[in-house]
Design a protein around this motif. Structure first.
Motif, PDB file in Angstrom:
ATOM      1  N   ASN A   1      36.539  46.856  46.365  1.00 14.70           N
ATOM      2  CA  ASN A   1      35.865  45.908  45.465  1.00 14.70           C
ATOM      3  C   ASN A   1      36.503  44.526  45.529  1.00 14.70           C
ATOM      4  OD1 ASN A   1      38.216  46.876  44.406  1.00 14.70           O
ATOM      5  ND2 ASN A   1      37.486  46.977  42.292  1.00 14.70           N
ATOM      6  N   PRO A   2      36.290  43.805  46.629  1.00 12.57           N
ATOM      7  CA  PRO A   2      36.842  42.442  46.717  1.00 12.57           C
ATOM      8  C   PRO A   2      36.049  41.476  45.832  1.00 12.57           C
ATOM      9  CG  PRO A   2      35.498  42.896  48.634  1.00 12.57           C
ATOM     10  CD  PRO A   2      35.502  44.158  47.821  1.00 12.57           C
ATOM     11  N   ASP A   3      36.086  41.719  44.528  1.00 16.00           N
ATOM     12  CA  ASP A   3      35.239  41.014  43.565  1.00 16.00           C
ATOM     13  C   ASP A   3      35.952  39.763  43.049  1.00 16.00           C
ATOM     14  OD1 ASP A   3      33.444  40.223  41.696  1.00 16.00           O
ATOM     15  OD2 ASP A   3      33.350  42.129  40.621  1.00 16.00           O
ATOM     16  N   VAL A   4      35.352  38.604  43.334  1.00 14.05           N
ATOM     17  CA  VAL A   4      35.950  37.342  42.894  1.00 14.05           C
ATOM     18  C   VAL A   4      35.965  37.250  41.377  1.00 14.05           C
ATOM     19  CG1 VAL A   4      35.737  34.839  42.966  1.00 14.05           C
ATOM     20  CG2 VAL A   4      35.265  36.186  45.011  1.00 14.05           C
ATOM     21  N   SER A   5      34.886  37.721  40.717  1.00 13.84           N
ATOM     22  CA  SER A   5      34.808  37.619  39.253  1.00 13.84           C
ATOM     23  C   SER A   5      35.899  38.445  38.588  1.00 13.84           C
ATOM     24  CB  SER A   5      33.428  38.082  38.770  1.00 13.84           C
ATOM     25  OG  SER A   5      33.201  39.443  39.128  1.00 13.84           O
ATOM     26  N   LEU A   6      36.274  39.578  39.192  1.00  6.94           N
ATOM     27  CA  LEU A   6      37.348  40.404  38.633  1.00  6.94           C
ATOM     28  C   LEU A   6      38.674  39.659  38.696  1.00  6.94           C
ATOM     29  CD1 LEU A   6      37.948  44.165  39.206  1.00  6.94           C
ATOM     30  CD2 LEU A   6      39.814  42.583  39.607  1.00  6.94           C
ATOM     31  N   ILE A   7      38.924  38.986  39.834  1.00  7.72           N
ATOM     32  CA  ILE A   7      40.182  38.252  39.997  1.00  7.72           C
ATOM     33  C   ILE A   7      40.246  37.098  39.007  1.00  7.72           C
ATOM     34  CG2 ILE A   7      41.580  36.924  41.624  1.00  7.72           C
ATOM     35  CD1 ILE A   7      40.248  38.519  43.875  1.00  7.72           C
ATOM     36  N   GLU A   8      39.108  36.465  38.753  1.00  9.40           N
ATOM     37  CA  GLU A   8      39.087  35.301  37.858  1.00  9.40           C
ATOM     38  C   GLU A   8      39.411  35.673  36.417  1.00  9.40           C
ATOM     39  OE1 GLU A   8      38.815  32.222  38.829  1.00  9.40           O
ATOM     40  OE2 GLU A   8      38.606  32.847  40.912  1.00  9.40           O
ATOM     41  N   GLN A   9      39.346  36.960  36.085  1.00  9.19           N
ATOM     42  CA  GLN A   9      39.632  37.394  34.720  1.00  9.19           C
ATOM     43  C   GLN A   9      41.102  37.758  34.522  1.00  9.19           C
ATOM     44  OE1 GLN A   9      36.931  40.647  34.075  1.00  9.19           O
ATOM     45  NE2 GLN A   9      35.121  39.402  34.533  1.00  9.19           N
ATOM     46  N   THR A  10      41.933  37.578  35.571  1.00 14.32           N
ATOM     47  CA  THR A  10      43.348  37.913  35.492  1.00 14.32           C
ATOM     48  C   THR A  10      44.202  36.655  35.511  1.00 14.32           C
ATOM     49  OG1 THR A  10      43.685  38.057  37.889  1.00 14.32           O
ATOM     50  CG2 THR A  10      42.820  40.016  36.782  1.00 14.32           C
ATOM     51  N   ASP A  11      45.537  36.848  35.457  1.00 11.72           N
ATOM     52  CA  ASP A  11      46.438  35.698  35.511  1.00 11.72           C
ATOM     53  C   ASP A  11      46.590  35.150  36.924  1.00 11.72           C
ATOM     54  OD1 ASP A  11      47.726  37.928  36.387  1.00 11.72           O
ATOM     55  OD2 ASP A  11      49.336  37.871  34.904  1.00 11.72           O
TER      56      ASP A  11
END
Length: 565
Positions: free
Chosen positions: A227-237
């Motif tokens: 799941n190389p999901d950009v939106s998931l990464i944007e929700q982290t630090d």
């Protein structure tokens, strides 16, 4: 208490790490197997076979057959039983002494061979039922998943094994492998296994924070990332790391852990990713990944990275050490080619065009640099002409043409002329020119031998003979270089006979077609009054015409009163 990467104290950070590790998922995402299968990562299947008897109504008796079961389609069928001559290797579970006949090819298939399922036609691997240790591992892969855990980005690697039982039922074993979490801007390593020298991996029931653990995640391809999901990464630090763009653009060579480690220390590398330089950045990361002495795992050298990329700069052109209009070169080519472009500009002056770079990238860039920076007397290699020449010679000489081969040719020219003459630097056919100058060099290295061969050639001219009917002629070798060239062009070892020929211990003669007197055809050795051998290309035997010509020539020299041999 000093703070660590933010507002947390060391104790607070450790408590946050422990809480984050405790909440790490124990299984990969639910659709992991489906996604891997769609991408062709878990596509292996087997054909389980065992001995069986069926009733043959025509003969009214039981007939020995082989029952096969395909794990792809789930169908059973019976195939002809084929005994094997060998009992197989002496292992604890040796292969069965029989196989089966494949319907389409009629070939005998046994344990370990690839074949086609007789029911569905899928490609499968034959496995005898006796090779099962309760279950059989068909295939195992590692995959990577990204997670948001308590607002921290976690990269978790999983070991997934595709297994089946003796009835062919498929199931998947999913185990925790390695992990990497960013907590408060500081990397934390986790592991789902322990290494045991006697038993391999010991799988743990949950993730553990390993403070002295040296294993690293390494490189991945996009199909192995669930799941190389950009939106998931944007929700982290790690929201501003541009990791999602880096993964999406790199595709076939991704090292997300190394990228995050670098971004954590040099945040400006985000600008390179957002500027479209992910592929070049991946090359730099790969260049800076070495291997630790005690472990065969990749270790990132951040200082080496800082020597290649100006991490203190903010603009991509300043980070890469080029001008703004040259950024298109950095986007389009690998690191080695871009470095070559900068090296030519700094050392030689010209700015290479994309046409020249397209040609240069087909060669070993390191060897090309050596060639262009070499010195051969007064001669200096022109950059663009040399690249164009090497590319053109590929259609003439094939894969042989390259920087090393051309450099070897120039070395030999320099040994003969003390420089590289401009008219000889770029011959029409590099291979022919290379061979010719090599003969001259060898002849120069052994002048005494060459003089003896030339002196003996004058005495052997009496052996020269032509047959108009057969279109063939024979003559003695005139020089040492001729003997070497003869062996090289006909791919045999006549070159080793040069000294014996010069000393009169044997006599080397060349058979040619009359209309092609300079083209090697057959090589004849005459010794002690008879033909010792007569060989053609790759030591092939005499043709009928050569046999007839040899007989004519022997008859001719038998009538000579004196032979100066």
């Amino acid at each position: 208490m000093a703070t660590v990467k933010g507002k947390m104290t060391k104790e607070e950070w450790e408590r946050e790490v422990e809480a984050t590790v405790a909440e790490l998922p124990l299984l990969p995402p639910k659709d992991t197997v489906d996604k891997l299968t769609e991408r062709g990562v878990m596509g292996s299947n087997v054909l389980i076979y065992s001995a069986a008897y069926i009733h043959d109504p025509l003969e009214d008796r039981k007939k020995k057959m082989v029952k096969v079961h395909c794990t792809f389609c789930g169908e059973d069928c019976y195939l002809p039983h084929v005994p094997l001559d060998s009992d197989g290797c002496h292992m604890s579970r040796p292969p069965a002494p029989y196989g089966f006949e494949e319907i389409t090819s009629r070939e005998t298939i046994y344990h370990g061979l690839d074949c086609l399922c007789p029911s569905c036609g899928a490609g499968v691997r034959a496995v005898h039922v006796g090779r099962f240790h309760q279950i059989l591992e068909i295939e195992s892969v590692c995959c990577l998943s990204l997670h948001n855990v308590r607002g921290h980005l976690a990269l978790l690697a999983w070991s997934i094994a595709k297994e089946c039982d003796k009835e062919g039922k498929i199931f998947y074993e999913m185990r925790r492998y390695e992990g990497f979490v960013i907590v408060g801007g500081k990397p934390v390593r986790v592991s789902g296994h322990k290494n045991n020298m006697g038993y391999g991996h010991i799988w743990l029931p949950r993730w553990e924070w390993r403070k002295r653990f040296t294993m690293e995640l390494g490189d991945w391809v996009i199909d192995e990332i669930i799941n190389p999901d950009v939106s998931l990464i944007e929700q982290t630090d790690c929201a501003h790391s541009a990791l999602g763009e880096y993964i999406a653009e790199c595709g076939s060579k991704i090292s997300p852990e190394s990228y995050l480690l670098l971004w954590n220390k040099y945040p400006n590398i985000e600008n390179l990713v957002r500027g479209g330089f992910s592929l070049l950045l991946a090359d730099v990361i790969s260049e800076c990944e070495g291997y630790a002495q005690s472990y065969a795992h990749k270790a990132l050298d951040k200082d080496e990275f800082a020597e290649i990329i100006n991490v203190k700069a903010a603009k991509p052109q300043d980070m890469l050490g080029c001008e703004k209009d040259e950024l298109r070169i950095a986007r389009s080519y690998a690191l080695t080619v871009f470095d070559f472009y900068k090296w030519v500009k700094a050392e030689k002056g010209p700015r290479l065009t994309t046409a020249s770079l397209d040609k240069a990238k087909g060669f070993n860039i390191g060897r090309l640099k050596e060639l262009l920076s070499g010195q051969w007397g007064r001669f200096r290699a022109p950059v663009v002409r040399t690249i164009n020449y090497l590319e053109k010679q590929r259609s003439v000489c094939g894969s042989l043409a390259g920087p090393a081969y051309l450099g070897d040719y120039w070395d030999m020219l320099c040994s003969v002329y003390r420089t590289v003459p401009a008219e000889l630097a770029f011959p029409r056919d590099l291979k022919i020119a290379h061979d010719d100058i090599m003969l001259r060099v060898k002849e120069k290295e052994n002048k005494a031998l060459s003089r003896k061969i030339r002196a003996r050639a004058a005495k052997l001219e009496v052996l020269t003979y032509s047959s108009e009917a057969l279109g063939l002629m024979i003559r003695p070798a005139h020089s040492h270089s001729e003997i070497i060239k003869e062996g090289k062009m006909l791919h045999h070892c006549v070159g080793t006979y040069a000294k014996s020929h010069a000393d009169g211990k044997t006599t080397i003669l060349f058979i040619r077609h009359i209309d092609e007197p300079e083209r090697p055809f057959f090589t004849l050795e005459y010794r002690e009054g008879k033909v010792n051998q007569n060989r053609g290309d790759h030591n092939c035997s005499r043709t009928d015409e050569v046999i007839a010509f040899e007989a004519e020539w022997l008859n001719y020299i038998s009538k000579l009163k004196e032979l100066n041999i």
